[in-house]
Design a protein around this motif. Structure first.
Motif, PDB file in Angstrom:
ATOM      1  N   LEU A 555       1.491  -0.147 -20.609  1.00 24.39           N
ATOM      2  CA  LEU A 555       0.636   0.114 -19.457  1.00 24.39           C
ATOM      3  C   LEU A 555       1.009   1.475 -18.890  1.00 24.39           C
ATOM      4  O   LEU A 555       2.023   2.064 -19.264  1.00 24.39           O
ATOM      5  CB  LEU A 555       0.821  -0.987 -18.410  1.00 24.39           C
ATOM      6  N   SER A 556       0.186   1.973 -17.977  1.00 23.77           N
ATOM      7  CA  SER A 556       0.470   3.285 -17.406  1.00 23.77           C
ATOM      8  C   SER A 556       0.192   3.266 -15.914  1.00 23.77           C
ATOM      9  O   SER A 556      -0.478   2.369 -15.399  1.00 23.77           O
ATOM     10  CB  SER A 556      -0.379   4.364 -18.080  1.00 23.77           C
ATOM     11  N   ALA A 557       0.695   4.291 -15.235  1.00 19.48           N
ATOM     12  CA  ALA A 557       0.506   4.409 -13.786  1.00 19.48           C
ATOM     13  C   ALA A 557       0.510   5.871 -13.399  1.00 19.48           C
ATOM     14  O   ALA A 557       1.052   6.730 -14.106  1.00 19.48           O
ATOM     15  CB  ALA A 557       1.619   3.667 -13.042  1.00 19.48           C
ATOM     16  N   ASP A 558      -0.111   6.165 -12.253  1.00 22.79           N
ATOM     17  CA  ASP A 558      -0.022   7.506 -11.664  1.00 22.79           C
ATOM     18  C   ASP A 558       1.252   7.583 -10.849  1.00 22.79           C
ATOM     19  O   ASP A 558       1.549   6.677 -10.044  1.00 22.79           O
ATOM     20  CB  ASP A 558      -1.224   7.767 -10.753  1.00 22.79           C
ATOM     21  N   LEU A 559       2.025   8.648 -11.054  1.00 22.51           N
ATOM     22  CA  LEU A 559       3.260   8.837 -10.298  1.00 22.51           C
ATOM     23  C   LEU A 559       2.992   9.742  -9.102  1.00 22.51           C
ATOM     24  O   LEU A 559       2.286  10.738  -9.205  1.00 22.51           O
ATOM     25  CB  LEU A 559       4.331   9.461 -11.182  1.00 22.51           C
ATOM     26  N   ASN A 560       3.606   9.386  -7.978  1.00 27.81           N
ATOM     27  CA  ASN A 560       3.369  10.114  -6.738  1.00 27.81           C
ATOM     28  C   ASN A 560       4.670  10.167  -5.956  1.00 27.81           C
ATOM     29  O   ASN A 560       5.102   9.166  -5.390  1.00 27.81           O
ATOM     30  CB  ASN A 560       2.269   9.413  -5.919  1.00 27.81           C
ATOM     31  N   TRP A 561       5.309  11.356  -5.944  1.00 30.14           N
ATOM     32  CA  TRP A 561       6.543  11.513  -5.175  1.00 30.14           C
ATOM     33  C   TRP A 561       6.196  11.763  -3.714  1.00 30.14           C
ATOM     34  O   TRP A 561       5.267  12.531  -3.410  1.00 30.14           O
ATOM     35  CB  TRP A 561       7.359  12.687  -5.716  1.00 30.14           C
ATOM     36  N   ALA A 562       6.941  11.152  -2.793  1.00 24.94           N
ATOM     37  CA  ALA A 562       6.634  11.301  -1.367  1.00 24.94           C
ATOM     38  C   ALA A 562       7.903  11.169  -0.542  1.00 24.94           C
ATOM     39  O   ALA A 562       8.882  10.534  -0.954  1.00 24.94           O
ATOM     40  CB  ALA A 562       5.617  10.244  -0.935  1.00 24.94           C
ATOM     41  N   THR A 563       7.868  11.788   0.638  1.00 22.25           N
ATOM     42  CA  THR A 563       8.945  11.590   1.607  1.00 22.25           C
ATOM     43  C   THR A 563       8.663  10.295   2.380  1.00 22.25           C
ATOM     44  O   THR A 563       7.526   9.821   2.426  1.00 22.25           O
ATOM     45  CB  THR A 563       9.027  12.784   2.576  1.00 22.25           C
ATOM     46  N   PRO A 564       9.680   9.707   3.024  1.00 22.50           N
ATOM     47  CA  PRO A 564       9.485   8.416   3.698  1.00 22.50           C
ATOM     48  C   PRO A 564       8.389   8.419   4.754  1.00 22.50           C
ATOM     49  O   PRO A 564       7.741   7.392   4.984  1.00 22.50           O
ATOM     50  CB  PRO A 564      10.862   8.149   4.324  1.00 22.50           C
ATOM     51  N   THR A 565       8.155   9.564   5.402  1.00 24.41           N
ATOM     52  CA  THR A 565       7.189   9.587   6.500  1.00 24.41           C
ATOM     53  C   THR A 565       5.742   9.805   6.029  1.00 24.41           C
ATOM     54  O   THR A 565       4.827   9.814   6.860  1.00 24.41           O
ATOM     55  CB  THR A 565       7.554  10.708   7.497  1.00 24.41           C
ATOM     56  N   TRP A 566       5.518   9.975   4.725  1.00 23.58           N
ATOM     57  CA  TRP A 566       4.161  10.303   4.262  1.00 23.58           C
ATOM     58  C   TRP A 566       3.163   9.197   4.579  1.00 23.58           C
ATOM     59  O   TRP A 566       2.035   9.459   4.991  1.00 23.58           O
ATOM     60  CB  TRP A 566       4.181  10.584   2.756  1.00 23.58           C
ATOM     61  N   PHE A 567       3.568   7.958   4.408  1.00 21.74           N
ATOM     62  CA  PHE A 567       2.660   6.834   4.645  1.00 21.74           C
ATOM     63  C   PHE A 567       2.239   6.778   6.121  1.00 21.74           C
ATOM     64  O   PHE A 567       1.064   6.523   6.431  1.00 21.74           O
ATOM     65  CB  PHE A 567       3.328   5.521   4.233  1.00 21.74           C
ATOM     66  N   ALA A 568       3.186   7.041   7.015  1.00 25.31           N
ATOM     67  CA  ALA A 568       2.845   7.039   8.440  1.00 25.31           C
ATOM     68  C   ALA A 568       1.995   8.250   8.799  1.00 25.31           C
ATOM     69  O   ALA A 568       1.088   8.162   9.638  1.00 25.31           O
ATOM     70  CB  ALA A 568       4.124   7.030   9.280  1.00 25.31           C
ATOM     71  N   THR A 569       2.256   9.392   8.172  1.00 26.07           N
ATOM     72  CA  THR A 569       1.488  10.602   8.474  1.00 26.07           C
ATOM     73  C   THR A 569       0.012  10.403   8.172  1.00 26.07           C
ATOM     74  O   THR A 569      -0.859  10.827   8.935  1.00 26.07           O
ATOM     75  CB  THR A 569       2.040  11.795   7.669  1.00 26.07           C
TER      76      THR A 569
END
Length: 837
Positions: A555-569
């Motif tokens: 299977l495959s997935a899209d990889l997305n690096w983020a800082t902890p606050t990205w979801f709240a931003t």
């Protein structure tokens, strides 16, 4: 007939036609404007399609150039690819074995940071040493790369600059040769200036750097799976396209044998080639352009039918004149030629006015980025530099097309009225009695037939525009998964090699984010490697250490690096578990957050929390949270996404140090209020990295849907124009029918006929014409709208609601167009009608 007699007769016909048109300015203006819309719109669209698809490439012997790409089997949940980029290792094998091409070169887009003053981002290309030679170009100043450096990775750092950069940065100084240009913190020696107007195959390059200036480790066999280069080749003399394609396929098998995995379960790699001219746009973009050209062609055809109807009605009103000419000895061919001359003169006037319409249309198209017309799943070779709407203009080819189109239109819409009028029955036409003669009845039948054709064509065009409007409505109704309002975005141009001595630039630490969050008016700040609605996420196979390995079941997935606050931003909702925290740093147990689609896909019958996955060659990581889906493409459904904490993965993945990483800043009010402060803080903390693409997130969102919006607006305009022309046609036919039956209607009213019944009969006749046209048009639409399948979002080309709406719109149009003639019929004065001829 002598030639001089023919031209004398033609002059007489033209003068007579001009006097006729001058006596009836209303008819002339309507006909000319109708033709101007059709001819002008078609000309403007042709100029764009000609620039994008048919205009010769600006290279020497462009027919010998070909694009060569790898073909990849389906793997890791990804579909098969037939235009996969090359790795340098595979290119070397191909280059060493090929015998069909005289020159061969790789190229790829690359942004460079130029220093020596204020740091600036410059777009460029990594290219093979034979790049310009392959295209048949030579430097405008200085020299080309030495072909020998292609065999020496880690060669001397050299650069050829664009003609525009030479003028802009060096004032076209001939002493630029051997000067040093600092890029990405390294000195490059300028050895030449590219030809004027050459932007590279990627479209916007200002610097051209040999691929072999990169470190040898980047180009070794160990990097054989780093597919990042496109290939352009020039065929040898005597080698045809078919022979070259066959040779490339054989070489593709050799490349596969040299780099095949021993347990590859998915099939074989290969290679394919196509003429470079055909590769300038993707097949899907080509289809979009041809659909737009076909749509405007339908508008032109409807305009022609409308004008033919006007001329047919006018010829019917001129039956006495024609009969007198016949009685005086004029031949039917002579009469037909007279009427054809009139139609050609009318078409010429429409063509001249159409050039003005086309001039405005071309101006509008120049402002359009053609990439917005590329549908989802775009597989383009990513170069539009020599094929863009900016190349659209009214040139001699366009004028020749307009002239040919005008002549064709004049003959097409003038032929039916000319043949009808020249067959006029002399006795019937000379009679003064009321009622319709056989010729008048045939003329009325012809006009009704033309209206049916017009409505059918309008139905086909309305079906296409209606489907796209419905699709766009569905597209805009889908929750993107984040809140774009009050968010500022920007990018930093971070060169490769920014990771020195195991230390990370401040962008990958909390320092930059903390400084940005401290700005007054800023609520939150964060980093992310795969911005929403921008696509381009790194897609990679994903494995599960607690499951048995099965061949071919990756299977495959899209990889997305983020800082902890990205979801709240971005206000991305947490569905279950937790988000990243300050403890998720380098050296700590690895964790990931996944989206809802990934949870449903990988663990459909159980909770994903606590499960372990292996992604990005980084060892096993634990799923600690599940967030809502964030759409990566505006016109496709969500895919599985795995979010990785930037602090745990950035140092071991140097590819993150590129222009994909974006900074997100949520503000209290308008993002523009903090823009200056954000720039100041960023430049103070990371002065070596140019800041660019500073804009509100709402602008990016609007841009992501611009392709769909453009197509909807374009076909919507065409559909509205077609509907308007159809309404005019229905009105004209019904008005002529009422005029022809004035005497009959007067007698019926004198005998006590109900006026409401008369109105109903006229409206019913108009509705009957539309009904027949709609039925014919729906049959055509059901077949023709299938070509829109790739442009539709979550909608079938057979959508019943769209077709019901079209029937309703055309029904209302039929009633509206017939109502005025119906009212006039019911208000006829019997005394006046009985006195009428």
């Amino acid at each position: 007939m002598r030639i001089t007699d023919f031209f004398d007769s033609l002059k007489q016909d033209l003068r007579y036609a001009a006097r006729c048109f001058a006596r009836r300015p209303g008819f002339t203006v309507v006909a000319v404007l109708t033709l101007a819309i059709g001819i002008g719109g078609t000309t403007a669209m042709f100029s764009a399609v000609n620039a994008l698809l048919f205009h010769p490439l600006p290279y020497a012997a462009p027919e010998q150039l070909m694009a060569v790409s790898l073909t990849a089997p389906a793997m890791g949940g990804m579909r098969a690819h037939d235009d996969m980029p090359w790795s340098y290792a595979k290119y070397r094998v191909f280059r060493g074995a090929q015998s069909s091409f005289s020159n061969i070169s790789l190229y790829m887009a690359r942004d460079f940071t130029v220093t020596g003053g204020e740091a600036k981002l410059v777009q460029g290309e990594f290219v093979g040493a034979r790049y310009l030679r392959t295209l048949g170009l030579a430097p405008a100043w200085g020299r080309d790369f030495d072909p020998a450096i292609d065999a020496h990775p880690g060669a001397e750092r050299q650069v050829i600059i664009s003609y525009a950069l030479w003028q802009r940065r060096y004032n076209a100084d001939s002493a630029v040769i051997r000067k040093t240009l600092d890029m990405d913190g390294k000195p490059y020696v300028v050895i030449g200036v590219a030809p004027a107007g050459f932007p590279g195959l990627t479209g916007h390059a200002d610097v051209f750097v040999p691929i072999t200036t990169r470190p040898a480790d980047d180009l070794s066999d160990d990097q054989a799976e780093d597919h990042e280069f496109f290939m352009v080749v020039r065929r040898k003399r005597g080698i045809g396209v078919a022979a070259a394609i066959a040779d490339v396929k054989l070489l593709g098998a050799r490349v596969n044998d040299g780099f095949a995995q021993p347990d590859e379960p998915n099939g074989h790699w290969g290679a394919t080639a196509r003429p470079l001219d055909a590769a300038r746009v993707s097949p899907l973009m080509r289809r979009s352009l041809l659909i737009a050209l076909g749509a405007v062609g339908l508008v032109l055809l409807i305009a022609c039918v409308n004008v033919a109807n006007l001329l047919l009605g006018r010829a019917s009103m001129r039956r006495r004149e024609i009969s007198v000419r016949l009685a005086l000895g004029a031949s039917r061919w002579r009469l037909a030629r007279l009427l054809l001359t009139e139609s050609l003169l009318l078409a010429t006037l429409g063509g001249v006015a159409g050039i003005a319409v086309a001039w405005f249309g071309v101006g509008a198209l120049r402002a359009v980025d053609p990439s917005m017309m590329i549908p989802k799943g775009n597989d383009t070779l990513n170069w539009l530099g020599t094929a863009s709407f900016s190349g659209s203009h009214i040139d001699w080819a366009t004028l020749a097309f307009t002239a040919s189109l005008t002549i064709l239109v004049g003959i097409t819409f003038g032929l039916i009225p000319a043949l009808h009028a020249s067959r006029a029955a002399l006795v019937d036409a000379m009679k003064a009695v009321g009622g319709e003669s056989d010729a008048q009845q045939r003329g009325a039948a012809g006009r009704r037939t033309l209206v049916v054709i017009e409505v059918a064509l309008a139905t086909i065009l309305l079906a296409g525009s209606g489907l796209l409007m419905r699709s766009f409505g569905k597209l805009m109704a889908v929750d993107p998964g984040f809140v774009a309002q009050n968010v500022l975005t920007m990018r930093l141009a971070i060169p490769q090699g920014a990771f020195v001595d195991d230390s990370m630039p401040p962008i990958y630490t909390t320092e930059l984010v903390d400084r940005l969050r401290a700005i007054p008016g800023v609520v939150d700040a964060s980093l992310n490697s795969c911005p929403p609605l921008a696509g381009g996420c790194l897609r990679t196979p994903i494995m599960f250490p607690d499951r048995p390995k099965r061949r071919g079941a990756a299977l495959s997935a899209d990889l997305n690096w983020a800082t902890p606050t990205w979801f709240a931003t971005l206000r991305v909702p947490l569905e279950r578990g937790r988000l990243f925290g300050s403890s998720d740093r380098a050296g700590a147990p690895k964790v990931v957050v996944i989206n809802e689609t990934a949870a449903r896909t990988y663990w459909p019958a159980e909770s994903a929390l606590g499960k372990r996955v292996i992604v990005a060659n980084g060892g096993a990581a634990q799923v600690v949270g599940i967030v809502g889906d964030v759409r990566q493409f505006a016109d496709s459904l969500a895919k599985p996404v795995v979010y990785l904490p930037l602090a745990q993965y950035a140092q071991s993945h140097a590819e993150l140090a590129n222009s994909r990483t974006m900074i997100f800043i949520r503000t209290v009010g308008s993002p523009s209020a903090v823009m200056a402060s954000v720039r100041s803080v960023t430049q103070e903390l990371v002065p070596r990295y140019p800041v660019y693409d500073v804009q509100p997130l709402t602008v990016l969102v609007a841009g992501a849907t611009s392709r769909a919006r453009f197509t909807v607006v374009l076909l919507g305009i065409f559909g509205a124009t077609a509907l308007s022309l159809a309404v005019i046609g229905i009105y004209g036919v019904m008005a002529l029918a009422v005029t022809a039956r004035t005497r009959e209607i007067g007698i019926r009213i004198a005998l006590g006929a109900d006026q409401r019944m008369l109105r109903y009969q006229v409206v019913r006749q108009g509705a009957a014409l539309v009904l027949v046209g709609v039925i014919v048009g729906l049959v055509g639409a059901l077949g023709s709208t299938r070509v829109l399948r790739t442009l539709l979002f979550d909608l079938s080309p057979m959508d019943p609601l769209t077709y019901c709406g079209i029937v309703a719109v055309l029904g209302v149009a039929a009633v509206g167009a017939s109502w005025i003639p119906a009212r006039r019929a019911s208000s006829v004065d019997p005394v006046v009608a009985l006195r009428a001829d």
